[in-house]
Design a protein around this motif. Sequence first.
Motif, PDB file in Angstrom:
ATOM      1  N   UNK A 142       1.694   5.618 -19.800  1.00 34.87           N
ATOM      2  CA  UNK A 142       1.457   6.269 -21.050  1.00 34.87           C
ATOM      3  C   UNK A 142       1.936   5.548 -22.326  1.00 34.87           C
ATOM      4  N   UNK A 143       1.692   5.787 -23.472  1.00 34.01           N
ATOM      5  CA  UNK A 143       2.041   5.458 -24.857  1.00 34.01           C
ATOM      6  C   UNK A 143       2.202   6.629 -25.706  1.00 34.01           C
ATOM      7  N   UNK A 144       3.496   6.668 -26.274  1.00 32.78           N
ATOM      8  CA  UNK A 144       3.670   7.411 -27.438  1.00 32.78           C
ATOM      9  C   UNK A 144       3.965   6.737 -28.886  1.00 32.78           C
ATOM     10  N   UNK A 145       3.067   7.273 -29.848  1.00 29.91           N
ATOM     11  CA  UNK A 145       3.312   6.807 -31.102  1.00 29.91           C
ATOM     12  C   UNK A 145       4.751   7.642 -31.892  1.00 29.91           C
ATOM     13  N   UNK A 146       5.538   7.109 -32.083  1.00 26.88           N
ATOM     14  CA  UNK A 146       6.891   7.806 -32.530  1.00 26.88           C
ATOM     15  C   UNK A 146       6.743   8.432 -33.680  1.00 26.88           C
ATOM     16  N   UNK A 147       6.082   7.620 -34.808  1.00 29.57           N
ATOM     17  CA  UNK A 147       5.793   8.641 -36.157  1.00 29.57           C
ATOM     18  C   UNK A 147       4.790   9.449 -36.282  1.00 29.57           C
ATOM     19  N   UNK A 148       4.232   9.889 -35.182  1.00 30.05           N
ATOM     20  CA  UNK A 148       2.908  10.766 -35.256  1.00 30.05           C
ATOM     21  C   UNK A 148       3.216  12.004 -34.285  1.00 30.05           C
ATOM     22  N   UNK A 158       0.818  -1.189   0.011  1.00 33.48           N
ATOM     23  CA  UNK A 158      -0.038  -0.030   0.115  1.00 33.48           C
ATOM     24  C   UNK A 158       0.862   1.210  -0.069  1.00 33.48           C
ATOM     25  N   UNK A 159       2.165   1.119   0.362  1.00 35.82           N
ATOM     26  CA  UNK A 159       2.930   2.104   0.273  1.00 35.82           C
ATOM     27  C   UNK A 159       4.273   1.840  -0.453  1.00 35.82           C
ATOM     28  N   UNK A 160       4.892   2.759  -1.316  1.00 36.08           N
ATOM     29  CA  UNK A 160       6.054   2.445  -1.871  1.00 36.08           C
ATOM     30  C   UNK A 160       6.474   3.688  -2.757  1.00 36.08           C
ATOM     31  N   UNK A 161       7.763   3.529  -3.463  1.00 34.35           N
ATOM     32  CA  UNK A 161       8.237   4.710  -4.153  1.00 34.35           C
ATOM     33  C   UNK A 161       7.931   4.386  -5.726  1.00 34.35           C
ATOM     34  N   UNK A 162       7.313   5.187  -6.373  1.00 36.35           N
ATOM     35  CA  UNK A 162       6.925   4.844  -7.756  1.00 36.35           C
ATOM     36  C   UNK A 162       7.974   4.817  -8.577  1.00 36.35           C
ATOM     37  N   UNK A 163       8.342   3.972  -9.419  1.00 44.22           N
ATOM     38  CA  UNK A 163       9.119   3.883 -10.463  1.00 44.22           C
ATOM     39  C   UNK A 163       8.419   3.655 -11.916  1.00 44.22           C
ATOM     40  N   UNK A 164       9.328   3.940 -13.048  1.00 50.76           N
ATOM     41  CA  UNK A 164       8.900   3.799 -14.286  1.00 50.76           C
ATOM     42  C   UNK A 164       9.647   2.557 -15.191  1.00 50.76           C
ATOM     43  N   UNK A 165       9.261   1.837 -15.892  1.00 54.64           N
ATOM     44  CA  UNK A 165       9.910   0.859 -16.752  1.00 54.64           C
ATOM     45  C   UNK A 165       9.426   0.997 -17.992  1.00 54.64           C
ATOM     46  N   UNK A 166      10.391   1.304 -18.937  1.00 56.23           N
ATOM     47  CA  UNK A 166      10.179   1.946 -20.586  1.00 56.23           C
ATOM     48  C   UNK A 166      10.392   0.404 -21.361  1.00 56.23           C
ATOM     49  N   UNK A 167       9.335   0.275 -22.075  1.00 55.99           N
ATOM     50  CA  UNK A 167       9.548  -0.881 -23.453  1.00 55.99           C
ATOM     51  C   UNK A 167       9.162   0.129 -24.528  1.00 55.99           C
ATOM     52  N   UNK A 168      10.091   0.092 -25.641  1.00 53.44           N
ATOM     53  CA  UNK A 168       9.908   0.634 -27.001  1.00 53.44           C
ATOM     54  C   UNK A 168      10.784   0.263 -27.858  1.00 53.44           C
ATOM     55  N   UNK A 169      10.088   0.311 -29.145  1.00 49.48           N
ATOM     56  CA  UNK A 169      10.459  -0.287 -30.510  1.00 49.48           C
ATOM     57  C   UNK A 169      10.414   0.933 -31.482  1.00 49.48           C
ATOM     58  N   UNK A 170      10.447   0.632 -32.685  1.00 55.40           N
ATOM     59  CA  UNK A 170      10.297   1.516 -33.597  1.00 55.40           C
ATOM     60  C   UNK A 170       9.265   2.242 -33.725  1.00 55.40           C
ATOM     61  N   UNK A 171       8.182   1.992 -33.396  1.00 52.93           N
ATOM     62  CA  UNK A 171       6.818   2.373 -33.575  1.00 52.93           C
ATOM     63  C   UNK A 171       6.248   3.075 -32.286  1.00 52.93           C
ATOM     64  N   UNK A 172       6.504   2.527 -31.357  1.00 54.63           N
ATOM     65  CA  UNK A 172       5.916   3.030 -29.981  1.00 54.63           C
ATOM     66  C   UNK A 172       6.869   3.018 -28.834  1.00 54.63           C
TER      67      UNK A 172
END
Length: 621
Positions: A110-116, A83-97
């Motif tokens: 979050x999701x980002x489209x790289x070509x748009x 219930x308590x913790x420190x927020x961390x981010x893991x990133x997965x990405x390829x040529x498109x997203x």
Amino acid sequence: MDRNTFTGLFLMLLTIVGSVYLLRPSEEEIKREQLLQDSIARAKSVSAQVADTQSNESASLDTTQTIAAQDSVAATGPFGAAKNGTERTITLENELIKVNITNKGGRIESVELKDEVDYQGNPLVMFEGDQNTFGLQFSTAGVNVNTNDLYFEAPNQRIQVNEGDSSSVSLRLNYGGGKYIDYIYSLKGNSYQVGLNIVTKGMQDVVAPTQTSLLLNWSASLSQKEKDLSNEQRYASVYYRTAEEDVENLSTGKDDKEEIGKTQWVSFKQHFFSNTLIADQFFEGGTVEVKIVPDANVVKSYSTNLNLAFARQDVNNYPLRFYFGPNKYSTLKNQNLALEQQVDLGWGPMKWINRFITLPVFNVLEDFNLGYGLIILVLTILLKLILSPLSYKSYVSMAKMRVLKPEMDEIKAKVGDDNPTLLQQEYLKLYKQAGVNPMGGCIPMLLQMPFTIAFFFFFPNLFELRGQSFLWMNDLSTYDAIVTFKPIFGIGHISLMVVLMTLATLLSTWYNNSVSGVTGQMKYIGYFMPLIFLFVLNSFPSGLTYYYFLSTVFTFGQQFTIRQFINDEKIHAKIQEHKKKPETKKKKSGFQKRMEDYMRQQQAAAKQGGNATKTGGAKKK
């Protein structure tokens, strides 16, 4: 008062005055007394402050001890340590997203489209931050658990996936004693799909015995990505595919909610992009909902609650997938999930025309790298060439009716306007003698209508036009505003292409009226529709209005060219020759039979009305 008394009182007064004067303190004594009083006041103030501080510290200590006690109780409850913790981010990405995953809730943040890019030129983010939730909900030990609020154990890393490769990352929500929930995300190179495998271990003893399923809640508020928010909302809604492979959707124009049965996927669709959750083993029903929210720059708010069948066994496995990508017909079709049915290609024959004719031709032209403005031009020319036989037949038929007009006027003068049934009968006789079909000009036009309407659906939903410029039009997927102003009745701009389309249509209408000899009110009716479209199509994509402009110009060119090869005198001569031919009995068409039956019924009704009038008149006499 005698002298002694007066003298005594006077001496007493002098004594009092002298005492006051002689016994008054000096200036130095007054200052010493003031300093003494000030010191006493300061001492009292410090004492009060010390007392207040001690009181506050005591209250703060009591509050801290209370919170600590509460945290201690929470920590000993189900998933208390998470219930308590420190927020961390893991990133997965390829040529498109690029996919950012947070350990809080173990969800995709979050999701980002790289070509748009969005309409402002910023990187296109499908959703981000607290605008979305994703988690399992279930009950245990009398407590409702929502994994979206808990912290998963996760590495802090960034993984780049290249084409041909794949990678995965695992997040764990620990219950303790070898009992946990794992979210395993995976991504392949050059793909819009993100895999999510949910694994529960030992949870059969944790989840309440009465529960036969886990509730998966997913919600998101999707931000504006196109220039025209109202137009983007027009095409945005929740879509889903049932176990019977039917693709359904909620309303696009109002708030809507629906209970669904066994479902393969649920999609939060915007105009040109979709966020889709796919189950390899089907969701066991649930609810879907869409809302129009008043927040600026928000298209709509989406949510779904889906049931995952929960078996009372040590391990349960739920293989899921996300699709985060464009609503490009070919891209969606390549997912092999019928996602392309989210693209609105029209209904009935218009849908089949776009799917099996317009799209294949468009794709072939696209391979030539002509630019989309030229592709629309070529597409319009091809369509006009294909439909030119129908256009020619329609124009010839209208020319025959134009030649017959003087004879029709003579019939009308003889019969009069007070007997429309007889007038129509005489007209039909004339048509029959002349060998002219009065519907000959309408039928070819009606056959062309599905193609014209099909493009009304095709261009506004064509992802390929997004961000593509041609001439002064910066983006063929939205309107081309040459003038902007404070909105009046909801209109805040003027589209140049719509103005050109309207002018071309008015010119074509004027030409048709002049060559067809239309008079009276009919002469002006044709001018109303272009003026109406001037306002209706003002906010539609410039790619669509550009097509209508080209179509109008080519139609005008066709009519002008055909007019040069049609001689009214020759047509009139042929009609007269046909009149001289002996009448041969031909099998009547269904239309002719219905018209004759209608005329007989009208004539009989007219006779009955006349007889009733005569009878009434005789009775009065």
